[in-house]
Design an enzyme around this catalytic site. Structure first.
Site, PDB file in Angstrom:
ATOM      1  CG  HIS A   1      -2.107   0.801   1.249  1.00  0.00           C
ATOM      2  ND1 HIS A   1      -2.455   1.626   0.214  1.00  0.00           N
ATOM      3  CD2 HIS A   1      -3.047   1.033   2.220  1.00  0.00           C
ATOM      4  CE1 HIS A   1      -3.553   2.311   0.537  1.00  0.00           C
ATOM      5  NE2 HIS A   1      -3.928   1.969   1.754  1.00  0.00           N
TER       6      HIS A   1
ATOM      7  CG  ASP B   1       2.930   4.717  -3.961  1.00  0.00           C
ATOM      8  OD1 ASP B   1       2.753   5.793  -3.363  1.00  0.00           O
ATOM      9  OD2 ASP B   1       2.252   3.701  -3.746  1.00  0.00           O
TER      10      ASP B   1
ATOM     11  CG  HIS C   1      -4.147   0.772  -8.660  1.00  0.00           C
ATOM     12  ND1 HIS C   1      -5.506   0.695  -8.453  1.00  0.00           N
ATOM     13  CD2 HIS C   1      -3.655   1.598  -7.697  1.00  0.00           C
ATOM     14  CE1 HIS C   1      -5.823   1.454  -7.420  1.00  0.00           C
ATOM     15  NE2 HIS C   1      -4.719   2.008  -6.940  1.00  0.00           N
TER      16      HIS C   1
HETATM   17  N1  COA Z   1       5.370  -6.321 -10.064  1.00  0.00           N
HETATM   18  C1  COA Z   1       5.372  -7.536 -10.649  1.00  0.00           C
HETATM   19  N2  COA Z   1       4.245  -8.211 -10.925  1.00  0.00           N
HETATM   20  C2  COA Z   1       3.086  -7.634 -10.576  1.00  0.00           C
HETATM   21  C3  COA Z   1       3.012  -6.383  -9.974  1.00  0.00           C
HETATM   22  C4  COA Z   1       4.221  -5.728  -9.713  1.00  0.00           C
HETATM   23  N3  COA Z   1       4.233  -4.525  -9.119  1.00  0.00           N
HETATM   24  N4  COA Z   1       1.724  -6.046  -9.755  1.00  0.00           N
HETATM   25  C5  COA Z   1       1.001  -7.062 -10.202  1.00  0.00           C
HETATM   26  N5  COA Z   1       1.813  -8.021 -10.694  1.00  0.00           N
HETATM   27  C6  COA Z   1       1.422  -9.279 -11.252  1.00  0.00           C
HETATM   28  C7  COA Z   1       0.857 -10.164 -10.155  1.00  0.00           C
HETATM   29  O1  COA Z   1       1.875 -10.915  -9.507  1.00  0.00           O
HETATM   30  C8  COA Z   1      -0.092 -11.017 -10.922  1.00  0.00           C
HETATM   31  O2  COA Z   1       0.627 -12.010 -11.610  1.00  0.00           O
HETATM   32  P1  COA Z   1       0.103 -13.518 -11.643  1.00  0.00           P
HETATM   33  O3  COA Z   1      -1.261 -13.434 -12.254  1.00  0.00           O
HETATM   34  O4  COA Z   1       1.129 -14.214 -12.474  1.00  0.00           O
HETATM   35  O5  COA Z   1       0.088 -13.960 -10.208  1.00  0.00           O
HETATM   36  C9  COA Z   1      -0.632 -10.079 -11.984  1.00  0.00           C
HETATM   37  O6  COA Z   1       0.353  -9.065 -12.146  1.00  0.00           O
HETATM   38  C10 COA Z   1      -1.955  -9.447 -11.646  1.00  0.00           C
HETATM   39  O7  COA Z   1      -1.877  -8.805 -10.413  1.00  0.00           O
HETATM   40  P2  COA Z   1      -3.144  -8.017  -9.873  1.00  0.00           P
HETATM   41  O8  COA Z   1      -4.236  -9.009  -9.636  1.00  0.00           O
HETATM   42  O9  COA Z   1      -3.419  -6.859 -10.738  1.00  0.00           O
HETATM   43  O10 COA Z   1      -2.659  -7.429  -8.527  1.00  0.00           O
HETATM   44  P3  COA Z   1      -3.525  -7.174  -7.231  1.00  0.00           P
HETATM   45  O11 COA Z   1      -4.788  -6.482  -7.589  1.00  0.00           O
HETATM   46  O12 COA Z   1      -3.628  -8.411  -6.427  1.00  0.00           O
HETATM   47  O13 COA Z   1      -2.586  -6.194  -6.445  1.00  0.00           O
HETATM   48  C11 COA Z   1      -1.187  -4.372  -6.118  1.00  0.00           C
HETATM   49  C12 COA Z   1      -2.479  -4.841  -6.743  1.00  0.00           C
HETATM   50  C13 COA Z   1      -1.120  -2.841  -6.205  1.00  0.00           C
HETATM   51  C14 COA Z   1      -1.126  -4.768  -4.631  1.00  0.00           C
HETATM   52  C15 COA Z   1      -0.027  -5.006  -6.894  1.00  0.00           C
HETATM   53  O14 COA Z   1      -0.024  -4.533  -8.209  1.00  0.00           O
HETATM   54  C16 COA Z   1       1.284  -4.755  -6.227  1.00  0.00           C
HETATM   55  O15 COA Z   1       1.669  -5.497  -5.305  1.00  0.00           O
HETATM   56  N6  COA Z   1       2.043  -3.683  -6.658  1.00  0.00           N
HETATM   57  C17 COA Z   1       3.257  -3.339  -6.012  1.00  0.00           C
HETATM   58  C18 COA Z   1       2.992  -2.575  -4.723  1.00  0.00           C
HETATM   59  C19 COA Z   1       2.535  -1.173  -4.975  1.00  0.00           C
HETATM   60  O16 COA Z   1       3.086  -0.463  -5.780  1.00  0.00           O
HETATM   61  N7  COA Z   1       1.521  -0.769  -4.212  1.00  0.00           N
HETATM   62  C20 COA Z   1       0.968   0.565  -4.277  1.00  0.00           C
HETATM   63  C21 COA Z   1      -0.405   0.529  -4.857  1.00  0.00           C
HETATM   64  S1  COA Z   1      -1.001   2.182  -5.159  1.00  0.00           S
END
Ligand code: COA
Length: 374
Positions: free
Chosen positions: A220, A310, A259
């Site tokens: 987050h 971010d 996201h």
């Molecule tokens: N880096 C690498 N892979 C990523 C990723 C990232 N930042 N964000 C998503 N993915 C991958 C996931 O591992 C997933 O892969 P899989 O299907 O092979 O398991 C795929 O993309 C889909 O992910 P998604 O379902 O969109 O993610 P989520 O909704 O569960 O989570 C976040 C959303 C924001 C938590 C996630 O994108 C993340 O952890 N980002 C990094 C942390 C971050 O920047 N947070 C701030 C948010 S404002």
């Protein structure tokens, strides 16, 4: 019988109503009370947006002047709070400091009735920067700073206390933009935490303290710090590309990308990226900004993943010489407005939030005598 949700993380579930913001629905993708965040970031100061979110309408000039004067008068910290801050070690995480500071403030200036919800929120809005900087400067520089500066804005007040000098116009402007972008974002994890707490009819400081705890995690709010730690290890754009490809091959999560709601872009990224570019030019940077742009290109090319709010905040804050561990506390200084407005909204039409769980444990069984247990 209650329906079992198929998706993990409550993704896609409507968990309540709000009149505060829309995410991924209209305008550039993020609106606060019907105004596009892009429009607000271009035309407003953060205090106008805080007023909008908390009081329900954009202030006129008199209202804005009065509100800024009021916030300015609320920057001081009680001695008992300063005493607590002075006891927190320098290697503590500033998010933990803020969590403790907020909780201590709740002990000293308790919200005893919900009619005080606006005034306790204004107080937190005015003094959270003081809490962060008082602790930071005392624990790191051994000085007891004056937290009652004459700066016109919350962002200016923060930078002034942090550096001990009045910030320049560009930095004050970037702080306004940054605080506006982070102010509100519908039912994200920390806001939902605040609403769950509010639904028990708890007090505002408890709701905000809980929300700070949720925002702290790297999935987050903590993502801006994690992004900074990553990009500062890259010496050039080519080096960044090489390292990013390795991370992707190892299936590492790259902080600052992706996201839960937006699917193609985060509208806040385009805005903060422009300001990061301006700051890069201002400081004569030739590494961090190109590195960040290359990371963005690689992630889109390889995974169709885009920068969230971010990622470019990391370089922007770095160009303003803000220590990395203070990045997420700045997010709190802003998001406090959204959290508090959600608490007020929850209180206005409340039912305790209490979902059910699908049980996946053992079937019913008798308790064995103690000598019969393995
Ligand atoms: N880096 C690498 N892979 C990523 C990723 C990232 N930042 N964000 C998503 N993915 C991958 C996931 O591992 C997933 O892969 P899989 O299907 O092979 O398991 C795929 O993309 C889909 O992910 P998604 O379902 O969109 O993610 P989520 O909704 O569960 O989570 C976040 C959303 C924001 C938590 C996630 O994108 C993340 O952890 N980002 C990094 C942390 C971050 O920047 N947070 C701030 C948010 S404002």
């Amino acid at each position: 019988m209650a329906k079992v949700l198929s998706g993990a993380g409550l993704r896609g579930q409507v968990a309540g109503k709000t009149a505060l913001s829309t995410v991924g629905k209209s305008g550039s993708g993020l609106t606060y009370r019907g105004y596009d965040v892009k429009d607000l970031a271009e035309k407003c100061e953060f205090e106008e947006v805080a007023f909008l979110i908390l009081k329900g309408h954009l202030p006129n000039q008199t209202e804005l002047n009065d509100y800024k004067a009021k916030l300015k008068g609320l920057r001081g910290l009680p001695q008992a709070l300063k005493d607590v801050l002075e006891r927190i070690p320098a290697d503590a995480h500033p998010m933990d400091v803020l969590r403790t500071g907020c909780s201590m403030l709740g002990n000293l200036e308790m919200e005893t009735e919900f009619e005080q919800q606006q005034s306790v929120t204004d107080r937190m809005l005015a003094c959270f920067p003081s809490i962060i900087c008082y602790w930071y400067r005392f624990s790191h520089d051994n000085v007891r700073i004056n937290v009652e500066t004459d700066d016109d804005s919350i962002g200016g007040h923060f930078l002034h206390m942090l550096r001990g000098e009045v910030p320049n116009e560009l930095h004050v402007k970037v702080m306004h933009v940054s605080l506006i972008l982070y102010a509100e974002h519908e039912f994200n994890a920390s806001t939902f935490t605040a609403r769950v707490c509010a639904s028990t009819l708890s007090d505002m400081h408890s709701c905000i303290t809980g929300a700070i705890g949720s925002l702290r995690g790297p999935l987050h709010g903590g993502a801006n710090e994690a992004a900074m730690e990553m990009i500062e290890g890259f010496t050039s754009a080519d080096h960044a590309e090489e390292e990013m490809m390795g991370k992707l091959a190892r299936k590492e999560k790259i902080m600052g990308f992706g996201h839960a709601i937006y699917s193609e872009s985060d509208p806040r990224n385009e805005i903060i990226k422009q300001w990061s570019e301006k700051l890069a030019a201002d400081v004569g940077d030739t590494v961090l900004y190109p590195v960040s742009v290359r990371c963005e290109e690689v992630m889109w090319r390889e995974k169709k993943l885009f920068c969230n709010a971010d990622f470019f905040h990391a370089s922007a804050y770095n160009f303003m010489q803000i220590p990395t561990k203070l990045f997420t506390p700045i997010f709190v200084m802003s998001r406090l407005t959204g959290w508090a407005a959600h608490v007020m909204e929850q209180r206005a039409d409340n039912r305790i939030i209490r979902p059910s769980a699908e049980y996946i444990g053992e079937d019913l069984r008798p308790v064995p005598a103690i000598e019969e247990r393995g």
